[in-house]
Design a protein around this motif. Sequence first.
Motif, mmCIF file in Angstrom:
data_model
loop_
_atom_site.group_PDB
_atom_site.id
_atom_site.type_symbol
_atom_site.label_atom_id
_atom_site.label_comp_id
_atom_site.label_asym_id
_atom_site.label_seq_id
_atom_site.Cartn_x
_atom_site.Cartn_y
_atom_site.Cartn_z
ATOM 1 N N ARG A 125 0.874 -1.261 -0.046
ATOM 2 C CA ARG A 125 0.232 0.086 -0.008
ATOM 3 C C ARG A 125 0.729 1.570 -0.065
ATOM 4 N N SER B 281 1.192 4.262 -2.740
ATOM 5 C CA SER B 281 1.199 5.666 -2.348
ATOM 6 C C SER B 281 2.492 6.501 -2.870
ATOM 7 N N LEU C 30 2.331 6.879 -6.941
ATOM 8 C CA LEU C 30 1.333 8.041 -7.261
ATOM 9 C C LEU C 30 1.838 9.311 -6.919
ATOM 10 N N PHE C 31 2.381 9.486 -5.881
ATOM 11 C CA PHE C 31 3.023 10.744 -5.154
ATOM 12 C C PHE C 31 4.100 11.111 -6.088
ATOM 13 N N ALA D 21 2.770 12.020 -9.380
ATOM 14 C CA ALA D 21 2.200 13.556 -9.570
ATOM 15 C C ALA D 21 3.299 14.486 -9.641
ATOM 16 N N THR E 153 4.009 17.286 -12.353
ATOM 17 C CA THR E 153 4.100 18.693 -12.137
ATOM 18 C C THR E 153 5.282 19.582 -12.776
ATOM 19 N N LEU F 22 4.774 19.518 -16.626
ATOM 20 C CA LEU F 22 4.063 20.614 -16.840
ATOM 21 C C LEU F 22 4.659 22.054 -16.899
ATOM 22 N N LEU F 23 5.408 22.128 -15.629
ATOM 23 C CA LEU F 23 6.034 23.389 -15.489
ATOM 24 C C LEU F 23 7.138 23.855 -16.885
ATOM 25 N N GLY G 229 -11.970 10.515 6.697
ATOM 26 C CA GLY G 229 -11.383 10.822 7.799
ATOM 27 C C GLY G 229 -10.428 11.734 7.416
ATOM 28 N N SER G 230 -9.953 12.060 6.137
ATOM 29 C CA SER G 230 -8.948 12.743 5.802
ATOM 30 C C SER G 230 -9.235 14.466 5.649
ATOM 31 N N SER G 231 -9.994 14.840 6.512
ATOM 32 C CA SER G 231 -10.275 16.222 6.548
ATOM 33 C C SER G 231 -9.135 17.272 6.678
ATOM 34 N N GLY G 232 -9.304 18.323 6.069
ATOM 35 C CA GLY G 232 -8.113 19.176 6.136
ATOM 36 C C GLY G 232 -8.121 20.049 7.519
ATOM 37 N N LEU H 292 -3.624 18.416 -6.591
ATOM 38 C CA LEU H 292 -3.035 18.760 -7.694
ATOM 39 C C LEU H 292 -4.468 18.825 -8.620
ATOM 40 N N ARG I 247 -5.889 14.208 -4.951
ATOM 41 C CA ARG I 247 -5.568 14.706 -3.508
ATOM 42 C C ARG I 247 -4.868 13.338 -2.981
ATOM 43 N N TYR J 91 -3.430 12.147 0.672
ATOM 44 C CA TYR J 91 -3.628 12.637 2.264
ATOM 45 C C TYR J 91 -2.952 11.571 3.198
ATOM 46 N N GLN K 195 -9.672 5.358 1.695
ATOM 47 C CA GLN K 195 -8.898 5.575 2.803
ATOM 48 C C GLN K 195 -8.683 4.369 3.564
ATOM 49 N N ASP L 47 -16.350 7.131 10.207
ATOM 50 C CA ASP L 47 -15.474 8.182 9.316
ATOM 51 C C ASP L 47 -14.068 7.998 9.208
ATOM 52 N N LEU L 48 -13.655 7.236 10.346
ATOM 53 C CA LEU L 48 -12.275 6.964 10.490
ATOM 54 C C LEU L 48 -11.749 5.230 10.129
#
Lengths: 78, 404
Positions: free
Chosen positions: A4, A8, A11-12, A15, A19, A22-23, A62-65, B268, B285, B287, B321, B345-346
């Motif tokens: 997993r 990630s 993907l990161f 991205a 970027t 594109l620049l 859960g991934s709220s800012g 992005l 996005r 996270y 998530q 939610d978690l």
Amino acid sequence: MRKRNSGSLFLFGAAGILTVLLLQSCVAVKPYQRVYLNDEAMQLGKTQIDKFDENVHTYREGSSGGGSGKSSGGCGCN
Amino acid sequence: MKRLFIAAGLLTAWFTASAQQGTDSSAYKKQQVSQTDIQVLFSFYTQDGNHSAVTGGTGTENLQVFATDVSITHQRDARNTFTVGAGIDMITSASTDNIDFVRSSASREDNRFHLNGGYSRQLNKPDIRVRINSGISLESDYLSVPLGVSAEHDNADHTRQWSVGLQCYFDDLRWGRFDPDYYHPETLVYPSELRDTAWFDIYRRQSYNVNMALYQVVNQRIQFAVFPEVVYQKGLLSTPFHRVYFTTQKSPRVENLPRERWKFPIGLQLNLFAGRNMIIRSYYRFYHDNFGITGHTFQLEVPVKADPQLTIAPLFRFYTQTGAKYFKPYKEHSLQELYYTSDYDLSRFNSYKAGITARYALFQPMFRHYSFREIGMRYAYYKRSDRLSAHTISLFLDFKHSKA
């Protein structure tokens, strides 16, 4: 778990490369050439009609800012 | 005599030219044009599910919210801009009602009021726009005071813009501000059967959010943006009326989460004007946080211009998530655990959202200096893999006032 994390990272990394590419491909655009860029639907960031939807996502996912959702009150404290 | 006529004619021509020169110069007089944007948003949201955190991960999540939001931006001149916003959310929640296990108690209905204001100023040297903002958000068991500063810079040909900001939230989770017997904060609200214990000795929460943005024009049809953020939260991060049930103990406890949390989101966005009347708005996005949640969001919106005024935009969003390391379902936590939650939610889940937006740009004069700019409507359906589902419908109105 390792699989997993590597996904990630992939993907990161992708991205980041996108970027940089594109620049690199940016060209100068004169004001009279901005007819498409100035269109309302082309504007970057969230649109105003997204505002409430975004608020709901910060509760239900859960991934709220830090700038919204559970850190600042609002609907759905259940 | 002939010379006299010629002299009089020249004199008249000179005076006429001088007069015209005076008239012309006033036409080039620099004028300040003030502009005010008034935006109104009405939203209705309804959800249902069977994993309420109030009852330890079981039971109804039935909830309805009717929200109104008004935002006014007044651009006094090229340098000074003022913003003010306010709104009320009216919430009906069957699950929150279960704090007391009594239907139709005060907790079944709740209201949230929020007010915020800001000011931004364009500086000459350096060529930067700075902003400050603050406000208040008030709910029966939640007071939040935001405070923010930010700065943004445009390059000379307006093809690249960056911004950096710090947004802080100072929250108080005590209940009692709307109670007619008190009208001041009393204590945290615990589930009815657990009120003989003071579970927490803190009731405040602080959030510090450093957000950055880079906006870049790629060519005449493409532009993109990068939104990195770092968030630090400390204080009471759990909700004091969420129950948690254990494997070996019949009575529940109050949800308990660490007192600090770090979050690292990065977004992005790439917008592309494809063809003559179609736009592709794409968003991703990533996270990650120290609770163990890693999330990915993909969103695609495709506005199609049916005619110059009408735009129809289908929307699809996918989110996934991993679960927080403190999450376990109903009756699966052990008493040895230090931190525990049964808030879905978690938990680990996927969700998708599908919707459609219709936007009609009127640019219609109304009266005096007012004009009606646009009307927009959106419907969206949301479904989570734990079977929670929701519907949202929003109406957006935009007015403009200009005065020279």
